[in-house]
Design a protein around this motif. Structure first.
Motif, PDB file in Angstrom:
ATOM      1  N   ALA A 110       0.839  -1.205   0.000  1.00  0.00           N
ATOM      2  CA  ALA A 110       0.000   0.000   0.000  1.00  0.00           C
ATOM      3  C   ALA A 110       0.869   1.248   0.000  1.00  0.00           C
ATOM      4  N   ARG A 111       1.973   1.225   0.770  1.00  0.00           N
ATOM      5  CA  ARG A 111       2.874   2.373   0.800  1.00  0.00           C
ATOM      6  C   ARG A 111       3.602   2.559  -0.530  1.00  0.00           C
ATOM      7  N   VAL A 112       3.961   1.435  -1.161  1.00  0.00           N
ATOM      8  CA  VAL A 112       4.593   1.492  -2.481  1.00  0.00           C
ATOM      9  C   VAL A 112       3.633   2.154  -3.477  1.00  0.00           C
ATOM     10  N   ARG A 113       2.381   1.710  -3.487  1.00  0.00           N
ATOM     11  CA  ARG A 113       1.394   2.304  -4.410  1.00  0.00           C
ATOM     12  C   ARG A 113       1.216   3.788  -4.118  1.00  0.00           C
ATOM     13  N   SER A 114       1.149   4.131  -2.841  1.00  0.00           N
ATOM     14  CA  SER A 114       0.953   5.525  -2.462  1.00  0.00           C
ATOM     15  C   SER A 114       2.125   6.396  -2.930  1.00  0.00           C
ATOM     16  N   LEU A 115       3.355   5.885  -2.747  1.00  0.00           N
ATOM     17  CA  LEU A 115       4.535   6.662  -3.158  1.00  0.00           C
ATOM     18  C   LEU A 115       4.606   6.797  -4.674  1.00  0.00           C
ATOM     19  N   LEU A 116       4.192   5.764  -5.391  1.00  0.00           N
ATOM     20  CA  LEU A 116       4.229   5.831  -6.853  1.00  0.00           C
ATOM     21  C   LEU A 116       3.186   6.812  -7.389  1.00  0.00           C
ATOM     22  N   ARG A 117       2.161   7.081  -6.590  1.00  0.00           N
ATOM     23  CA  ARG A 117       1.135   8.049  -7.017  1.00  0.00           C
ATOM     24  C   ARG A 117       1.572   9.482  -6.785  1.00  0.00           C
ATOM     25  N   ARG A 118       2.530   9.678  -5.870  1.00  0.00           N
ATOM     26  CA  ARG A 118       2.943  11.039  -5.531  1.00  0.00           C
ATOM     27  C   ARG A 118       3.484  11.758  -6.746  1.00  0.00           C
ATOM     28  N   GLY A 119       3.082  12.966  -6.924  1.00  0.00           N
ATOM     29  CA  GLY A 119       3.582  13.710  -8.065  1.00  0.00           C
ATOM     30  C   GLY A 119       2.814  13.371  -9.322  1.00  0.00           C
ATOM     31  N   ALA A 120       2.121  12.236  -9.326  1.00  0.00           N
ATOM     32  CA  ALA A 120       1.307  11.893 -10.485  1.00  0.00           C
ATOM     33  C   ALA A 120      -0.066  12.522 -10.305  1.00  0.00           C
ATOM     34  N   GLN A 121      -0.799  12.654 -11.400  1.00  0.00           N
ATOM     35  CA  GLN A 121      -2.123  13.264 -11.305  1.00  0.00           C
ATOM     36  C   GLN A 121      -3.096  12.349 -10.579  1.00  0.00           C
ATOM     37  N   GLU A 122      -2.928  11.051 -10.815  1.00  0.00           N
ATOM     38  CA  GLU A 122      -3.850  10.083 -10.226  1.00  0.00           C
ATOM     39  C   GLU A 122      -3.629   9.956  -8.727  1.00  0.00           C
TER      40      GLU A 122
END
Ligand code: CA
Length: 223
Positions: A110-122
């Motif tokens: 969940a933390r990996v997904r959250s970090l990969l979303r950072r800076g992204a629009q989604e």
């Protein structure tokens, strides 16, 4: 998405690598801080996962060195330490998030997904481009509400395209983010995978989303 794991306990490193690969991430592993720093600066990772207590260079010094090179790669630190001071030191060194060992793998994911979303629009686990949807938790794709079956690599490729919509991606960039260190870039395998993906995602649907940019690579965009 490609992840570097720096962890000296080989069993733990293998466990994390295996778990992430099962979730369709490309994963490289380093077992000490120096090697980790060398890989983190030489390659284009989407995420770093660093243990704090590492031989040769600590995880905190590693992240400081990465940040000193103006690399903003999202970084998660794994720490066996649980005091507030240790957490503060971790975040102040330039890490984006931390997880205390031992951890539940579901929480790491969940933390990996959250970090990969950072800076992204989604900001959701569902990626959307036009009438194409990709669920980054279940790995299921739909176009116009119709399910599309994807292989593991096709999923990774589609996720990368959707996270980088409207951006022209060269074959080198694609290979760096979808395949791990052992990938042989001297082949036309990326074109083969993109063609397979295009047949599944665009064939029989409008608008076409995966476009070839001659002499450069590919771009995902509407029309
Ligand atoms: Ca350690």
């Amino acid at each position: 998405m490609r992840i570097l794991v720096v962890e000296d306990e080989k069993k733990v490193a293998r466990f994390i690598q295996q778990g992430l690969e099962e979730e369709l991430y490309a994963v490289d592993v380093a077992h000490d801080g120096e090697k980790g720093l060398q890989m983190a600066t030489a390659e284009n990772y989407d995420l770093l996962i660093l243990d704090v207590m590492l031989p040769k260079m600590s995880g905190l010094d590693l992240i400081k060195a990465v940040r000193a090179k103006h690399k903003t790669t999202p970084t998660l630190i794994l720490t066996a330490k649980t005091t507030t001071e240790d957490k503060v030191a971790g975040l102040d060194s330039g890490a984006d998030d931390y997880l205390t060992k031992p951890f539940a793998f579901e929480e790491l994911l969940a933390r990996v997904r959250s970090l990969l979303r950072r800076g992204a629009q989604e900001k959701s686990t569902l990626l959307r481009v036009s009438n194409l949807e990709l669920d980054t938790v279940t790995h299921k794709a739909k176009r116009n509400g119709k399910s599309i079956d994807l292989t593991a690599k096709e999923y990774s490729l589609l996720e990368y395209f959707m996270r980088n919509r409207d951006r022209v991606l060269s074959r080198t960039i694609i290979s760096e983010h979808i395949w791990d260190y052992n990938f042989d870039t001297g082949t036309n395998i990326i074109d083969v995978y993109v063609n397979h993906l295009r047949n599944k995602v665009d064939e029989g649907f409008e608008p076409k989303l995966i476009h070839t940019v001659r002499g450069v690579g590919y771009v995902m965009k509407e029309g």
